[in-house]
Design a protein around this motif. Sequence first.
Motif, PDB file in Angstrom:
ATOM      1  N   LEU A   1     -90.696  -8.677 -23.945  1.00  0.00           N
ATOM      2  CA  LEU A   1     -92.014  -8.093 -24.209  1.00  0.00           C
ATOM      3  C   LEU A   1     -91.909  -7.015 -25.281  1.00  0.00           C
ATOM      4  O   LEU A   1     -92.815  -6.849 -26.099  1.00  0.00           O
ATOM      5  CB  LEU A   1     -92.605  -7.507 -22.914  1.00  0.00           C
ATOM      6  CG  LEU A   1     -93.065  -8.540 -21.883  1.00  0.00           C
ATOM      7  CD1 LEU A   1     -93.381  -7.872 -20.549  1.00  0.00           C
ATOM      8  CD2 LEU A   1     -94.292  -9.309 -22.393  1.00  0.00           C
ATOM      9  N   GLU A   2     -90.780  -6.319 -25.273  1.00  0.00           N
ATOM     10  CA  GLU A   2     -90.605  -5.281 -26.280  1.00  0.00           C
ATOM     11  C   GLU A   2     -90.441  -5.921 -27.660  1.00  0.00           C
ATOM     12  O   GLU A   2     -91.016  -5.450 -28.648  1.00  0.00           O
ATOM     13  CB  GLU A   2     -89.367  -4.434 -25.935  1.00  0.00           C
ATOM     14  CG  GLU A   2     -89.136  -3.324 -26.940  1.00  0.00           C
ATOM     15  CD  GLU A   2     -88.345  -2.173 -26.332  1.00  0.00           C
ATOM     16  OE1 GLU A   2     -87.507  -2.434 -25.434  1.00  0.00           O
ATOM     17  OE2 GLU A   2     -88.573  -1.008 -26.734  1.00  0.00           O
TER      18      GLU A   2
ATOM     19  N   ARG B   1     -86.472   6.251 -23.093  1.00  0.00           N
ATOM     20  CA  ARG B   1     -85.585   6.892 -22.117  1.00  0.00           C
ATOM     21  C   ARG B   1     -86.305   7.976 -21.336  1.00  0.00           C
ATOM     22  O   ARG B   1     -86.952   8.828 -21.913  1.00  0.00           O
ATOM     23  CB  ARG B   1     -84.417   7.572 -22.829  1.00  0.00           C
ATOM     24  CG  ARG B   1     -83.379   6.652 -23.404  1.00  0.00           C
ATOM     25  CD  ARG B   1     -82.384   7.480 -24.235  1.00  0.00           C
ATOM     26  NE  ARG B   1     -81.240   6.663 -24.665  1.00  0.00           N
ATOM     27  CZ  ARG B   1     -80.158   6.516 -23.922  1.00  0.00           C
ATOM     28  NH1 ARG B   1     -80.064   7.107 -22.748  1.00  0.00           N
ATOM     29  NH2 ARG B   1     -79.160   5.767 -24.373  1.00  0.00           N
ATOM     30  N   GLY B   2     -86.129   7.925 -20.082  1.00  0.00           N
ATOM     31  CA  GLY B   2     -86.672   8.997 -19.247  1.00  0.00           C
ATOM     32  C   GLY B   2     -88.157   8.871 -18.997  1.00  0.00           C
ATOM     33  O   GLY B   2     -88.718   9.572 -18.153  1.00  0.00           O
ATOM     34  N   ILE B   3     -88.788   7.994 -19.742  1.00  0.00           N
ATOM     35  CA  ILE B   3     -90.237   7.855 -19.574  1.00  0.00           C
ATOM     36  C   ILE B   3     -90.571   6.551 -18.880  1.00  0.00           C
ATOM     37  O   ILE B   3     -91.421   6.488 -18.006  1.00  0.00           O
ATOM     38  CB  ILE B   3     -90.941   7.891 -20.947  1.00  0.00           C
ATOM     39  CG1 ILE B   3     -90.591   9.183 -21.650  1.00  0.00           C
ATOM     40  CG2 ILE B   3     -92.430   7.671 -20.748  1.00  0.00           C
ATOM     41  CD1 ILE B   3     -91.659   9.744 -22.504  1.00  0.00           C
ATOM     42  N   GLY B   4     -89.847   5.523 -19.300  1.00  0.00           N
ATOM     43  CA  GLY B   4     -90.122   4.222 -18.707  1.00  0.00           C
ATOM     44  C   GLY B   4     -90.705   3.271 -19.726  1.00  0.00           C
ATOM     45  O   GLY B   4     -90.574   3.470 -20.933  1.00  0.00           O
ATOM     46  N   VAL B   5     -91.332   2.249 -19.228  1.00  0.00           N
ATOM     47  CA  VAL B   5     -91.866   1.225 -20.104  1.00  0.00           C
ATOM     48  C   VAL B   5     -93.379   1.380 -20.165  1.00  0.00           C
ATOM     49  O   VAL B   5     -94.042   1.408 -19.139  1.00  0.00           O
ATOM     50  CB  VAL B   5     -91.506  -0.173 -19.553  1.00  0.00           C
ATOM     51  CG1 VAL B   5     -92.057  -1.261 -20.455  1.00  0.00           C
ATOM     52  CG2 VAL B   5     -90.001  -0.287 -19.393  1.00  0.00           C
TER      53      VAL B   5
ATOM     54  N   GLU C   1     -93.241 -12.120 -17.785  1.00  0.00           N
ATOM     55  CA  GLU C   1     -93.843 -11.813 -19.087  1.00  0.00           C
ATOM     56  C   GLU C   1     -95.319 -12.187 -19.089  1.00  0.00           C
ATOM     57  O   GLU C   1     -96.177 -11.410 -19.539  1.00  0.00           O
ATOM     58  CB  GLU C   1     -93.117 -12.572 -20.192  1.00  0.00           C
ATOM     59  CG  GLU C   1     -91.665 -12.145 -20.378  1.00  0.00           C
ATOM     60  CD  GLU C   1     -90.923 -13.036 -21.355  1.00  0.00           C
ATOM     61  OE1 GLU C   1     -89.687 -13.013 -21.349  1.00  0.00           O
ATOM     62  OE2 GLU C   1     -91.591 -13.763 -22.117  1.00  0.00           O
ATOM     63  N   ASN C   2     -95.610 -13.386 -18.578  1.00  0.00           N
ATOM     64  CA  ASN C   2     -96.996 -13.837 -18.573  1.00  0.00           C
ATOM     65  C   ASN C   2     -97.880 -12.918 -17.753  1.00  0.00           C
ATOM     66  O   ASN C   2     -98.980 -12.564 -18.170  1.00  0.00           O
ATOM     67  CB  ASN C   2     -97.081 -15.261 -18.015  1.00  0.00           C
ATOM     68  CG  ASN C   2     -96.479 -16.275 -18.964  1.00  0.00           C
ATOM     69  OD1 ASN C   2     -96.255 -15.972 -20.140  1.00  0.00           O
ATOM     70  ND2 ASN C   2     -96.202 -17.463 -18.472  1.00  0.00           N
ATOM     71  N   GLN C   3     -97.402 -12.513 -16.607  1.00  0.00           N
ATOM     72  CA  GLN C   3     -98.248 -11.693 -15.745  1.00  0.00           C
ATOM     73  C   GLN C   3     -98.544 -10.359 -16.391  1.00  0.00           C
ATOM     74  O   GLN C   3     -99.654  -9.832 -16.280  1.00  0.00           O
ATOM     75  CB  GLN C   3     -97.571 -11.502 -14.392  1.00  0.00           C
ATOM     76  CG  GLN C   3     -97.392 -12.826 -13.687  1.00  0.00           C
ATOM     77  CD  GLN C   3     -97.539 -12.700 -12.197  1.00  0.00           C
ATOM     78  OE1 GLN C   3     -97.873 -11.635 -11.677  1.00  0.00           O
ATOM     79  NE2 GLN C   3     -97.303 -13.797 -11.501  1.00  0.00           N
TER      80      GLN C   3
END
Lengths: 135, 135, 135, 135
Positions: free
Chosen positions: D64-65, D74-78, D22-24
Amino acid sequence: MQDSLQFSVNLDSPIAVYVQIENQVMFAIASGRLSAGDRVPSAREMSTMIGVNTNTVIKAYRDLELMGIVQTRRGIGVTVTDRAFKIATGKSMQMVQAHLREAVGECIAVGLKPTDIRSAVSAAVDSGIPPYASN
Amino acid sequence: MQDSLQFSVNLDSPIAVYVQIENQVMFAIASGRLSAGDRVPSAREMSTMIGVNTNTVIKAYRDLELMGIVQTRRGIGVTVTDRAFKIATGKSMQMVQAHLREAVGECIAVGLKPTDIRSAVSAAVDSGIPPYASN
Amino acid sequence: MQDSLQFSVNLDSPIAVYVQIENQVMFAIASGRLSAGDRVPSAREMSTMIGVNTNTVIKAYRDLELMGIVQTRRGIGVTVTDRAFKIATGKSMQMVQAHLREAVGECIAVGLKPTDIRSAVSAAVDSGIPPYASN
Amino acid sequence: MQDSLQFSVNLDSPIAVYVQIENQVMFAIASGRLSAGDRVPSAREMSTMIGVNTNTVIKAYRDLELMGIVQTRRGIGVTVTDRAFKIATGKSMQMVQAHLREAVGECIAVGLKPTDIRSAVSAAVDSGIPPYASN
DNA sequence: GTGGTCTAGACCACA
DNA sequence: GTGGTCTAGACCACT
């Protein structure tokens, strides 16, 4: 050769249970019943096998890790290190021979004759205590 | 023959100090270094000789008294009872041989060969550890 | 100079409480607030002082003993060894500078400018955090 | 500018792996190496890159979310959210400066002089640790 | 499921 | 009072 290993402790022994566990693991390594890379029984398996609390086993494993004999990885388990054989053999031999000398010293102290001692040892050796057990 | 007796304890031993004291007194009796009627060193003498607290010695002597091995009499001190030899010999022999068997068992567990064990014992016997010491 | 020492832990820190205790004792030795021969607060004193379970303190003290920094004696207490200063100073300096470097590395990673970092450090230094505290 | 990003974790750190992740990510955003709309490495990519289980990465991304820093589709990623920069900068600056203060506090606790601390910081700053890394 | 930390409390050995 | 071992059980991190 890395499973079906037997471990047991003597709750009446003056030797702390976690020390008995450490010794048995070292003995197993020194004698080749556990080799580098082998998994040591998980703390929970071990604790139910020998009938003690899980924390007692964890304490023993932590000590073994500090000695460089095992490596623990979260979520994975405890495995025997590469240096383990050397370390365990060294410590075990030293400890075990010290115990022998001590026991012989006691025999002498109570007045047993060398002959008696030797024959008692022979009897013990022949009774062929299977290669586990220690306490 | 009842004085100039040597006693010592190992504070690093896993065996409780008061137990070590009890054993040494029993060994001295079993081996004839202390006989019925002999005075055992007073708790104070003993405690300074071996470097532990007097209460620890007192506890050992109380145990020995409960076993019927010594007798405490006001103004006289602690003396060896008539039954002491029989009791001490019985317990000592049993204990000492159990320790021998245990030590041999450990040797086997680490993988020592019968030959190695026998020669280690011979060495210990010959090194002629003087007839005291135990821890 | 061996009493009235302050210790405290941060229960919300990701660093295990027993490790924080070990560090604080090492820091106290490295900075001369605890010297060879001084008694460390008893496990029970320490545990009430910092508000954790006695066993947690005992675990820390046991580690410190394995490191050769303190010596524990049954019924007596825990004291600082002669080698403690050297060991504690070595480990502490190493650890503390590593933490500094890490913290600086984080500052850089978030994009802080060298000037910002230096002034933040100066502020921290000047805020004269009293010579205890660590977590 | 959204790929070829480096991430790494220290498994021996007392800081939980998922927290390091998370930090990075936050640092990368605060420093501009990741911007609104950029794709964060997929959990699988990330997990193989840093050598941990995918579930651990998933946990970090979920956190993080929840913080509003990334968005999973979905299908796209983060991807990095629009508010991410503000949030990440705020949290990162606060955290990083707290770590700096802590590290300085430790230095003082072990007895380092302000001069020593400042020069150690300068060395660390100049050694120009590349703008990634944190743990 | 695996290891790790912590708690609360019991019991023992030693001074 | 001091340290030491063990238990039972909770909670966390990681696979």
